[in-house]
Design a protein around this motif. Structure first.
Motif, PDB file in Angstrom:
ATOM      1  N   SER A 548       0.857  -1.036  -0.139  1.00 40.15           N
ATOM      2  CA  SER A 548       0.161   0.042  -0.055  1.00 40.15           C
ATOM      3  C   SER A 548       0.905   1.210   0.029  1.00 40.15           C
ATOM      4  O   SER A 548       1.842   1.175   0.742  1.00 40.15           O
ATOM      5  N   TYR A 565      -2.679   3.782  -3.258  1.00 42.03           N
ATOM      6  CA  TYR A 565      -2.866   2.592  -3.770  1.00 42.03           C
ATOM      7  C   TYR A 565      -2.983   1.430  -3.057  1.00 42.03           C
ATOM      8  O   TYR A 565      -2.076   1.588  -1.889  1.00 42.03           O
ATOM      9  N   ARG A 567      -3.563  -3.174  -2.606  1.00 43.93           N
ATOM     10  CA  ARG A 567      -3.898  -4.372  -3.127  1.00 43.93           C
ATOM     11  C   ARG A 567      -4.828  -5.257  -2.216  1.00 43.93           C
ATOM     12  O   ARG A 567      -4.358  -5.217  -0.863  1.00 43.93           O
ATOM     13  N   TYR A 600      -8.918 -10.911  -6.648  1.00 48.33           N
ATOM     14  CA  TYR A 600      -7.829 -10.149  -5.977  1.00 48.33           C
ATOM     15  C   TYR A 600      -8.220  -8.637  -6.752  1.00 48.33           C
ATOM     16  O   TYR A 600      -8.530  -8.572  -7.940  1.00 48.33           O
ATOM     17  N   ASP A 602      -6.661  -4.622  -7.354  1.00 53.75           N
ATOM     18  CA  ASP A 602      -6.053  -3.282  -7.387  1.00 53.75           C
ATOM     19  C   ASP A 602      -6.788  -2.053  -7.249  1.00 53.75           C
ATOM     20  O   ASP A 602      -7.228  -1.830  -8.363  1.00 53.75           O
ATOM     21  N   SER A 603      -6.441  -1.256  -6.351  1.00 50.90           N
ATOM     22  CA  SER A 603      -7.323  -0.305  -5.927  1.00 50.90           C
ATOM     23  C   SER A 603      -6.493   1.228  -6.132  1.00 50.90           C
ATOM     24  O   SER A 603      -5.490   1.171  -5.412  1.00 50.90           O
ATOM     25  N   TYR A 604      -6.828   2.133  -6.861  1.00 58.11           N
ATOM     26  CA  TYR A 604      -6.245   3.602  -6.818  1.00 58.11           C
ATOM     27  C   TYR A 604      -7.270   4.523  -6.535  1.00 58.11           C
ATOM     28  O   TYR A 604      -8.549   4.370  -6.809  1.00 58.11           O
ATOM     29  N   ARG A 624     -10.680   0.718  -9.814  1.00 53.51           N
ATOM     30  CA  ARG A 624     -10.500  -0.637  -8.943  1.00 53.51           C
ATOM     31  C   ARG A 624     -10.786  -1.775 -10.122  1.00 53.51           C
ATOM     32  O   ARG A 624     -11.782  -1.838 -10.601  1.00 53.51           O
TER      33      ARG A 624
END
Length: 838
Positions: A548, A565, A567, A600, A602-604, A624
Motif C-alpha cells: 500500500s 494505492y 492491493r 484480487y 488493485d485499487s487506486y 478498481r
C-alpha cells in the motif's frame, strides 16, 4: 443449560453488577466543593474548549479535569487541597499554576499565552482532549479513512446498525440487508477493530439489526485500507466503534423505542470511572417484526413450461438481546490492561407463503402453494483481553490483544406444499451451524524524530465452522418421511490466516507519505459428506503480498490532495464453498462451489479535501480492477418434483473474467445557515465487466457477463434546526440501474423523515422517524440466460416508523486526558481508543 436459563442468569448478573457499580460510586464519593473559573488569553479574551487539569499533590485519586465552554468558563467539584493546574488549548502554550482549594467559589481567571507559531499548527496537534459536545461536522476525512459521526443522524434514532449504515456516505444498504460500497458488496465488517460475535457468522441483516444505533460512537469508512489492516474486503472496511464513556464518576443513558411495523427496544450504557479503574456495561434488547415480499416471473423457450410465476411473502418476529461488560485498569501511568465479555442472543419465528403458477406450451395450468413455518435461534459469546504499554510519552507503544469468540445458530423449517389444491409434499429442515474463532494480534509503534513513525505487527486468525444440514420429505406417493440425500450433509470448514505487516510514515515539507507491506499466508480445509455418499475434501493454500502507498500534499491548512494505492483479496464466504448449502424453495436453489477461489483487487484513489468553517468537500476519483471475479450464474433445469417435471432455477458462484469499477465519489457537508445544514454523497461510477462462462453439465450454450455503462448512487440529508431543542431531518436516497448481458437492475429510491426534541434540561431526547415514506424501496431486475428471461422483485421491509426516548444520567465530569505530547504530524490517529486495526 438451555438458552432461557442462560438469559435468566445473565439478567440477574447484569442487574447485580449495576447495583454494585452504583453502590461503589457512592461509597467512594468524597466530600467535594463546587468551584468555577475561566480561561482567558493574554489580551483578556475568553478561550473556549481549553482543557483544565487539576492534579492533587497529596493524592492522585482526587485529581480531575474539565473543559471550558464556548465562553471560556468551567465548573468542577473537587476535594479541598493543593493542586497543580495545567491549562492547554489549541494554538496556545501550555500553562501550569499552583492553587490551594479550600472552599466553594470562583477561583478567578487563568491566563494562557498564544503559541508563537500558532498559525503553522494543525487543529489536531493537541492529542488527548476529548470533547463530548455534539460535533459540528458529522463527516471527517483523514489520510487512510473517513469518519462518520451518527450523533446528528435523526433519521436513525432508536434504530440499529443497519439504519445507521443507510445514512453513511459512500455506503449503500439493499433491502435484504446487503451492504455495499461504491457498487461492490464485498465489505469487511469490524467492531472496535476486529471481527466480532455481535455480527454473528454471516454478517447478514439479522446481525446488523442486533446492534442498537445508540451504542455506536462513530463509523470508520475505509475505502482503500492500508497494509496495517487485514487484506480481505475488496470493497473496503467498515469499522464500527462502539461507545466507551470518558467521564469520571457514575454515568449512563437509557433509550427506549416503539415503532411500526411493530418494534420495541430498550438499551442502556453504564460506566463508572474512578482513579485507575473504569467499568462499563452496555446492553439491551428488543422485539421486531419484518415482512419480505418477492416475485419472480420467468419466460422460457425450452422445457415443459413457457411461463413460470411465483410470489413469496414471508413475515418474521424476533427477539434480540446483547450486552457487553468490561474493565480497564491502569497498572501504571504507562501500562494498562483491559478485559471485556459480550453475549448476544437472537430468537425468531417466521411464516412464509409461496404461490407458483406454471403455463405449459399447450396452455395447461399447474398451480402450487408452498407454506412454511420456521424458527431461528442464535447465541454468541466473545471474550477479549488486552495489554497496552507506553515506553514513553512520544508515541513509542506496544499493544497486544487476544479475542475468543463462539457462535451457534439453529434454524428449523416445516414446509407444506400442495399442487392444484391437493397435498403434494412436506419438507422438514433442520440446519445447525457452530463457529469458533481465535484472534491474536500485536501492534508496535516507534516514532523516529518529529515527523516519522515505524509501525509493525503480527496477527493470527483461526476459524472453525461446523455445518449440519438435515432435510426430510414425504409425498403423496411416499407418505413416510425420507431423507433428501443430496441436501442432508455434514461439513467442516477450517481456516487459518497468519499475517505480518510493516509500515513507515513520514513527511517532507508539505508532502506526507505512508508506505506499507503486508504478507498473509492462508490455509483453508473443507470436508463435506452428504447422505448420497458424495464426499468432497479440499485444502487451499494462499501466500500473498499486499502493498500500500498513501501520499498527501497539503496546500494549506485543511486543504490537501490525497493519492493512494492498495492491493486486496476477496476470500469466498464459507457458505459459498459448501455444496448444496441450503434448501427452502425447491424451485429456486442456491448451489455452493467448493472449487471457488479468491479474487484480487488493485485499487487506486485520487482525492481532494478542503474544510472550512461552513463546508467540507471531498471529491475522490477511483479505479478498481478485480481479477478472477466471483459472479453468480443463473441457469434452469428440468427436474422431477414428486414425479412431476418442473423447471427449477439454480444459482451458483463461479470465478469468471474481471470487473473494473471507476468513478467519482463526492462527499460534502454544508452549513448554509445556523438553522439549515446539508450532508450529501454522490457516487457516479462506471463499470466494465468481462467474462464468459460455459459448463456443458449446467448450460447448453455459453453465458456472457460482458457489460459496461454508468450508474449513479446519491444521498442527500437536510437538517433544519428550529431552535436549540428542536430539529427536523429529511433524507433522500437514489440508486441508478446497472445493465450487463446477463442482468438488468432497475433504479431504486426512497425518502425518510426524522424529528428530534431535547427535553428535561438536556438530559432527555425524544425522536420520531419514518423510513421509506412512499414505500418505494424495492429491488427489481431482469436476468437473462440460455432459453429464458426472468423478472424479479424484492422488498425486504415496507414503510415503518418509530418513536424513541433517551434519558441521560450522570454524576461525574468530563474526562480530559492530560496531553503528553504534540501529535505526530503524519499520524492519522484520532486520539480515540481504537487506532487502526490489523
Amino acid at each position: 443449560m438451555n438458552q432461557t436459563e442462560i438469559i435468566n442468569i445473565f439478567t440477574k448478573k447484569t442487574l447485580g453488577l449495576t447495583f454494585v457499580l452504583s453502590a461503589a460510586a457512592l461509597a467512594f464519593a468524597q466530600e467535594k466543593v463546587g468551584i468555577s473559573g475561566s480561561v482567558v488569553s493574554k489580551n483578556n479574551q475568553p478561550v473556549p474548549y481549553a482543557s483544565v487539569t487539576f492534579s492533587n499533590k497529596a493524592n492522585k485519586q482526587f485529581s480531575d479535569a474539565t473543559l471550558t465552554d464556548e465562553k471560556g468558563q468551567y465548573k468542577l467539584d473537587l476535594a479541598p487541597g493543593a493542586y497543580d493546574i495545567t491549562i492547554e488549548a489549541i494554538d496556545y502554550q501550555k500553562s501550569v499554576v499552583n492553587k490551594q482549594i479550600t472552599a466553594a467559589g470562583n477561583i478567578g481567571a487563568l491566563s494562557i499565552d498564544p503559541e508563537k507559531s500558532a498559525t503553522n499548527l494543525k487543529t489536531g496537534d493537541i492529542q488527548g482532549v476529548v470533547i463530548t459536545a455534539q460535533a459540528t461536522k458529522p463527516y471527517k476525512v483523514e489520510l487512510d479513512k473517513r469518519t462518520y459521526d451518527p450523533s446528528q443522524d435523526i433519521v436513525s434514532k432508536g434504530g440499529n446498525l443497519q439504519d445507521v449504515l443507510s445514512n453513511v456516505p459512500s455506503v449503500s444498504v439493499d433491502t435484504d440487508g446487503t451492504v455495499s460500497m461504491r457498487g461492490s458488496s464485498n465489505v469487511k465488517f469490524l467492531i472496535n477493530g476486529k471481527p466480532s460475535a455481535l455480527l454473528g457468522i454471516d454478517d447478514g441483516a439479522n446481525a446488523l439489526q442486533s446492534i442498537p444505533a445508540d451504542q455506536i460512537e462513530k463509523i470508520e469508512v475505509i475505502t482503500n485500507p492500508s497494509s496495517k489492516f487485514e487484506a480481505s474486503g475488496t470493497a473496503g472496511i467498515l469499522n464500527i466503534i462502539l461507545k466507551k464513556n470518558k467521564k469520571t464518576g457514575f454515568n449512563g443513558s437509557v433509550l427506549g423505542t416503539l415503532g411500526y411495523l411493530p418494534q420495541t427496544n430498550l438499551n442502556t450504557n453504564l460506566s463508572w470511572r474512578k482513579g485507575r479503574f473504569t467499568w462499563f456495561l452496555n446492553g439491551g434488547g428488543g422485539y421486531r417484526e419484518s415482512k419480505n415480499t418477492q416475485r419472480n416471473n420467468a419466460y422460457l423457450s425450452t422445457g415443459d413450461f413457457r411461463e413460470t410465476h411465483n410470489e413469496s411473502i414471508s413475515k418474521s418476529k424476533n427477539d434480540n438481546y446483547n450486552a457487553t461488560g468490561g474493565l480497564v485498569v491502569d497498572l501504571t501511568d504507562k501500562t494498562s490492561i483491559n478485559a471485556s465479555g459480550t453475549v448476544r442472543t437472537f430468537d425468531g419465528t417466521n411464516t412464509g407463503n409461496i404461490d407458483y403458477t406454471n403455463y405449459s406450451f399447450s396452455n395447461a395450468i399447474t398451480t402450487r402453494n408452498r407454506t412454511s413455518v420456521g424458527t431461528n435461534d442464535n447465541l454468541a459469546f466473545q471474550g477479549d483481553f488486552g495489554i497496552d504499554h507506553k515506553f514513553n510519552d512520544k508515541g513509542h507503544n506496544l499493544s497486544v490483544s487476544l479475542s475468543l469468540q463462539s457462535n451457534r445458530s439453529n434454524n428449523g423449517s416445516d414446509i407444506y406444499q400442495t399442487q392444484n389444491s391437493l397435498f403434494d409434499l412436506q419438507n422438514l429442515i433442520d440446519q445447525k451451524t457452530k463457529n469458533k474463532t481465535l484472534i491474536g494480534k500485536a501492534d508496535y509503534e516507534l516514532p523516529i524524530g518529529e515527523n516519522s513513525k515505524l509501525e509493525a505487527g503480527y496477527r493470527i486468525d483461526v476459524n472453525n465452522n461446523n455445518y449440519q444440514n438435515l432435510v426430510m420429505q414425504k409425498t403423496s406417493t411416499l407418505p413416510f418421511m425420507l431423507y433428501l440425500d443430496d441436501y442432508t450433509y455434514n461439513a467442516k470448514y477450517e481456516e487459518m490466516f497468519n499475517a505480518g505487516y510493516v509500515q513507515f510514515k513520514s513527511k517532507i515539507g508539505n508532502l506526507g507519505y505512508q508506505l506499507g507491506l503486508r504478507n498473509e499466508y492462508s490455509t483453508i480445509d473443507i470436508d463435506y459428506l452428504n447422505m448420497s455418499g458424495d464426499t468432497q475434501k479440499t485444502t487451499k493454500n494462499y501466500n500473498n503480498l499486499f502493498p500500500s502507498v498513501f501520499l498527501s500534499y497539503e496546500i494549506a491548512k485543511d486543504n490537501q490532495f490525497l493519492l493512494n494505492y492498495s492491493r486486496r483479496i476477496d476470500r469466498p464466504r464459507s457458505f459459498f464453498l459448501i455444496p448444496n448449502p441450503s434448501y427452502s424453495d425447491n424451485q429456486n436453489i442456491f448451489d455452493g462451489n467448493i472449487d471457488l477461489n479468491p479474487s484480487y483487487v488493485d485499487s487506486y484513489e485520487l482525492g481532494y479535501s478542503i474544510s472550512k468553517s461552513k463546508f467540507t468537500i471531498n471529491p475522490t476519483l477511483y479505479f478498481r480492477h478485480q481479477s478472477d471475479d466471483v459472479k453468480i450464474v443463473t441457469y434452469n433445469k428440468q427436474e422431477l418434483i414428486n414425479n412431476v417435471p418442473t423447471t427449477v432455477f439454480h444459482t451458483k458462484p463461479v470465478n469468471v473474467g474481471s470487473d473494473d469499477r471507476f468513478g467519482l465519489d463526492l462527499n460534502f457537508n454544508w452549513d448554509t445557515t445556523k438553522w439549515l445544514k446539508f450532508l450529501g454523497n454522490v457516487d457516479i461510477f462506471g463499470y466494465n465487466t468481462k467474462g464468459i462462462f460455459f459448463d456443458p453439465a449446467l448450460i447448453s450454450e455459453p453465458l456472457s457477463f460482458e457489460g459496461s455503462g454508468l450508474a449513479v448512487r446519491a444521498r442527500l440529508t437536510s437538517t433544519i434546526k428550529i431552535d436549540k431543542t428542536l430539529s427536523f431531518q429529511l433524507q433522500g436516497f437514489y440508486r441508478g440501474g446497472q445493465k450487463t448481458q446477463s442482468v438488468d437492475r432497475k433504479d431504486m429510491y426512497a425518502l425518510n423523515f426524522g424529528a428530534s426534541k431535547t427535553i428535561w434540561k438536556g438530559d432527555g431526547t425524544i425522536s420520531f422517524n419514518i423510513q421509506d415514506i412512499f414505500n418505494t424501496r424495492a429491488m427489481q431486475s431482469t436476468s437473462y440466460g440460455p432459453g429464458f428471461s426472468r423478472d424479479s422483485y424484492m422488498q425486504w421491509q415496507p414503510r415503518q416508523f418509530a418513536v424513541s426516548l433517551t434519558y441521560r444520567f450522570k454524576q461525574g465530569n468530563e474526562k480530559v486526558e492530560q496531553p503528553k505530547r504534540k501529535k505526530d504530524i503524519n499520524s492519522n490517529a484520532t486520539g480515540d481508543d481504537q487506532q487502526g486495526p490489523m
